[in-house]
Write an enzyme that holds these catalytic residues in place. Structure first.
Site, mmCIF file in Angstrom:
data_model
loop_
_atom_site.group_PDB
_atom_site.id
_atom_site.type_symbol
_atom_site.label_atom_id
_atom_site.label_comp_id
_atom_site.label_asym_id
_atom_site.label_seq_id
_atom_site.Cartn_x
_atom_site.Cartn_y
_atom_site.Cartn_z
ATOM 1 N N GLY A 1 3.180 1.008 6.127
ATOM 2 C CA GLY A 1 2.335 -0.138 5.832
ATOM 3 C C GLY A 1 1.187 0.088 4.869
ATOM 4 O O GLY A 1 0.441 -0.849 4.581
ATOM 5 N N LEU B 1 6.671 5.363 5.490
ATOM 6 C CA LEU B 1 6.132 4.619 4.354
ATOM 7 C C LEU B 1 7.245 4.140 3.428
ATOM 8 O O LEU B 1 8.253 4.812 3.239
ATOM 9 C CB LEU B 1 5.182 5.502 3.553
ATOM 10 C CG LEU B 1 3.888 5.906 4.242
ATOM 11 C CD1 LEU B 1 3.101 6.865 3.369
ATOM 12 C CD2 LEU B 1 3.036 4.684 4.582
ATOM 13 N N GLY B 2 7.033 2.993 2.849
ATOM 14 C CA GLY B 2 7.936 2.489 1.815
ATOM 15 C C GLY B 2 7.128 2.210 0.559
ATOM 16 O O GLY B 2 7.123 2.973 -0.413
ATOM 17 N N ARG B 3 6.370 1.125 0.631
ATOM 18 C CA ARG B 3 5.644 0.627 -0.537
ATOM 19 C C ARG B 3 4.744 1.680 -1.192
ATOM 20 O O ARG B 3 4.682 1.770 -2.419
ATOM 21 C CB ARG B 3 4.797 -0.566 -0.097
ATOM 22 C CG ARG B 3 4.179 -1.322 -1.234
ATOM 23 C CD ARG B 3 3.269 -2.449 -0.741
ATOM 24 N NE ARG B 3 3.658 -3.060 0.477
ATOM 25 C CZ ARG B 3 4.193 -4.283 0.576
ATOM 26 N NH1 ARG B 3 4.381 -5.002 -0.504
ATOM 27 N NH2 ARG B 3 4.501 -4.788 1.745
ATOM 28 N N CYS C 1 16.629 -23.120 -11.364
ATOM 29 C CA CYS C 1 16.401 -24.540 -11.109
ATOM 30 C C CYS C 1 15.664 -24.736 -9.811
ATOM 31 O O CYS C 1 16.240 -25.184 -8.816
ATOM 32 C CB CYS C 1 17.727 -25.275 -11.093
ATOM 33 S SG CYS C 1 18.295 -25.484 -12.754
ATOM 34 N N GLU C 2 14.405 -24.363 -9.799
ATOM 35 C CA GLU C 2 13.599 -24.466 -8.597
ATOM 36 C C GLU C 2 12.138 -24.338 -9.000
ATOM 37 O O GLU C 2 11.767 -23.377 -9.693
ATOM 38 C CB GLU C 2 14.020 -23.331 -7.648
ATOM 39 C CG GLU C 2 13.178 -23.210 -6.449
ATOM 40 C CD GLU C 2 13.979 -23.242 -5.136
ATOM 41 O OE1 GLU C 2 15.216 -23.434 -5.155
ATOM 42 O OE2 GLU C 2 13.331 -23.087 -4.102
ATOM 43 N N TYR D 1 10.354 -3.592 -2.448
ATOM 44 C CA TYR D 1 10.722 -4.959 -2.101
ATOM 45 C C TYR D 1 10.964 -5.804 -3.360
ATOM 46 O O TYR D 1 10.690 -6.993 -3.380
ATOM 47 C CB TYR D 1 9.665 -5.598 -1.177
ATOM 48 C CG TYR D 1 9.363 -4.724 0.022
ATOM 49 C CD1 TYR D 1 10.286 -4.600 1.049
ATOM 50 C CD2 TYR D 1 8.184 -3.964 0.104
ATOM 51 C CE1 TYR D 1 10.042 -3.762 2.135
ATOM 52 C CE2 TYR D 1 7.940 -3.128 1.187
ATOM 53 C CZ TYR D 1 8.875 -3.033 2.193
ATOM 54 O OH TYR D 1 8.637 -2.205 3.261
HETATM 55 N N1 LLP Z 1 8.470 0.747 9.390
HETATM 56 C C1 LLP Z 1 8.882 -0.443 9.862
HETATM 57 C C2 LLP Z 1 9.356 -0.536 11.230
HETATM 58 C C3 LLP Z 1 8.851 -1.565 9.027
HETATM 59 O O1 LLP Z 1 9.245 -2.729 9.510
HETATM 60 C C4 LLP Z 1 8.396 -1.436 7.700
HETATM 61 C C5 LLP Z 1 8.367 -2.585 6.809
HETATM 62 C C6 LLP Z 1 8.004 -0.172 7.251
HETATM 63 C C7 LLP Z 1 8.053 0.908 8.131
HETATM 64 C C8 LLP Z 1 7.540 0.094 5.851
HETATM 65 O O2 LLP Z 1 6.429 -0.627 5.479
HETATM 66 P P1 LLP Z 1 5.709 -0.310 4.085
HETATM 67 O O3 LLP Z 1 5.173 1.095 4.164
HETATM 68 O O4 LLP Z 1 6.705 -0.453 2.997
HETATM 69 O O5 LLP Z 1 4.658 -1.334 4.007
HETATM 70 N N2 LLP Z 1 9.068 -7.686 2.107
HETATM 71 C C9 LLP Z 1 7.666 -7.510 2.353
HETATM 72 C C10 LLP Z 1 7.392 -6.293 3.193
HETATM 73 C C11 LLP Z 1 8.133 -6.312 4.518
HETATM 74 C C12 LLP Z 1 7.913 -5.056 5.292
HETATM 75 C C13 LLP Z 1 8.872 -4.949 6.407
HETATM 76 N N3 LLP Z 1 8.727 -3.770 7.177
HETATM 77 C C14 LLP Z 1 6.928 -7.455 1.030
HETATM 78 O O6 LLP Z 1 7.572 -7.622 -0.012
HETATM 79 O O7 LLP Z 1 5.714 -7.322 0.980
#
Ligand code: LLP
Length: 411
Positions: free
Chosen positions: A235, A271-273, A338-339, A367
């Protein structure tokens, strides 16, 4: 990573004009250097902690990127059969795979029991009962972690908050205690960890501090029951608006790391983002600029099909025209679908580009592609990786064959 040189935009010191030569737009471009920098920042914060990074595959599912991360000793957090297959294809070891999500099907759970991931994160009482049916029948052990819903406000967009009691994820602490007591000596279900993920795109440390403090005693009390790790979720946010509001790493190090060290169990960080978000851009082309008596619209070939975050969350993505201009004007940047909601920016100050110029949309690494769609039968863009000064195609642009392959013409 991104700067103007002689009035033309450069990414990792190569002009976008040069980078885009012979490539169909829009396309995603990732910088390996930036990914490495991001990973290093995380490593510095967690120095001295027994931890492991589990990359949130949902943020970016490109198999070549997953492979690069694997080479950096990073594992994966997966949430679906598709991500599971991707992880196996890339060759992640079962110990490097954590399974998240709710609503796991019996078939999926059964496959996971064969695969033996590091943990299946249990989202509800109903889910652990489902898993119990399977392991009892098959008489096979499986490692799980219980996902706690700590009921803290992550102060982020409501669609990406996950740790409030009104959110669908996780188990409240009292019920979690009940579940742990019930399954504590189960012959096949082995509760090895706790999991808590409170939301995404957080730019403050306090919600983490609250969540980990709230659950701290509970974690310690479970040590004697054989708890081996705590998965603290992900997150960490990024500075989409480019105004210096980035995730406060030093504060995290000062305020959160001591709590984690005190738990003295293995920490898993999902972590992802933070790892991939600012390492990716979407390079689009300006088709033309439409002037009306009310507004100016910059019409690009990128759209809500290639990047849905602005339409879905009103997400801000900074944009740079290929050529640096002296004046800016308020414009809407829109796609060709078209939106009305096909809008990448609204009332944005931008120097007006010429038609056929490129427009680079920043912070699209997380994402971005993974949430792209075929709406309006759009082709998903290609993805490229810039590494050691070389650009490599890591997923081709879709074409009509990808979209119609299910259709059999029997003539
Ligand atoms: N762990 C779990 C259980 C999660 O559900 C998520 C993200 C992460 C880790 C990774 O979170 P991050 O570090 O990437 O923030 N589509 C949305 C974000 C949805 C996140 C869903 N879960 C966007 O584009 O902002």
């Amino acid at each position: 990573m991104i700067q103007y040189k002689n009035k033309e935009l450069h990414l990792d010191n190569i002009s976008v004009g040069q980078l885009s030569k012979d490539k169909a737009t829009p396309f995603y471009l990732y910088s390996f250097d930036q990914i490495k920098k991001n990973v290093k920042m995380v490593q510095e914060v967690f120095e001295g902690v027994n931890y492991h990074i589990s990359f949130a595959t949902k943020s970016n599912n490109n198999l070549y990127l997953l492979e690069e991360l694997k080479n950096m000793n990073i594992g994966v957090d997966i949430v679906s059969k598709g991500e599971f297959e991707a992880a196996k294809l890339v060759g992640f070891h079962n110990d490097e795979v954590i399974v998240n999500g709710n609503g796991k099907t019996l078939e999926f759970l059964s496959e996971l029991v064969d695969f033996q991931p590091k943990a299946i994160n249990i989202d509800s009482k109903e889910e652990i009962e489902r898993l119990e049916q399977i392991v009892n029948t098959r008489q096979k052990e499986v490692s799980v972690a219980i996902r706690i819903n700590p009921d803290v406000d992550p102060v982020t967009h409501p669609y990406i908050s996950t740790g409030l009691k009104k959110n669908k994820f996780g188990i409240d602490m009292d019920s979690a205690k009940g579940i742990i007591e019930k399954y504590n000596s189960h012959p096949y279900i082995k509760i090895k960890g706790l999991h808590l993920h409170i939301g995404s795109q957080l730019l403050s440390v306090s919600p983490y501090e609250d969540a980990y403090q709230k659950t701290h005693e509970f974690m310690l009390s479970l040590k004697e029951h054989g708890l081996e790790f705590v998965n603290i979720g992900g997150g960490w946010g990024i500075d989409y608006e480019k105004n210096g509001n980035s995730f406060p790493l030093d504060e995290y190090k000062d305020r959160v790391i001591p709590i984690l060290k005190n738990i003295n169990l293995e920490i898993i960080l999902e972590l992802g983002r933070f790892i991939i978000g600012n390492a990716g851009v979407l390079v689009s082309k300006v088709e033309y600029v439409k002037e009306t008596p009310y507004k100016t619209f910059v019409v690009t070939d990128a759209s809500m099909a290639s990047l849905i975050r602005p339409s879905l969350y009103n997400g801000y993505h900074h944009m740079y025209p290929q050529f640096e201009g002296d004046n800016t004007e308020k414009v809407d940047v829109v796609g060709p679908l078209c939106e009305t909601g096909d809008r990448l920016a609204e009332d944005r100050d931008l120097s007006i580009p010429n038609h056929d110029d490129l427009l680079v949309i920043c912070d699209a690494g997380a994402y971005g592609y993974s949430m792209s769609s075929n709406y309006n039968f759009s082709f998903r863009p290609a993805e490229y990786l810039l590494k050691d000064g070389e650009i490599k195609e890591i997923r081709p642009r879709e074409d009509i064959n990808d979209l119609v392959k299910y259709y059999k013409v029997n003539k």
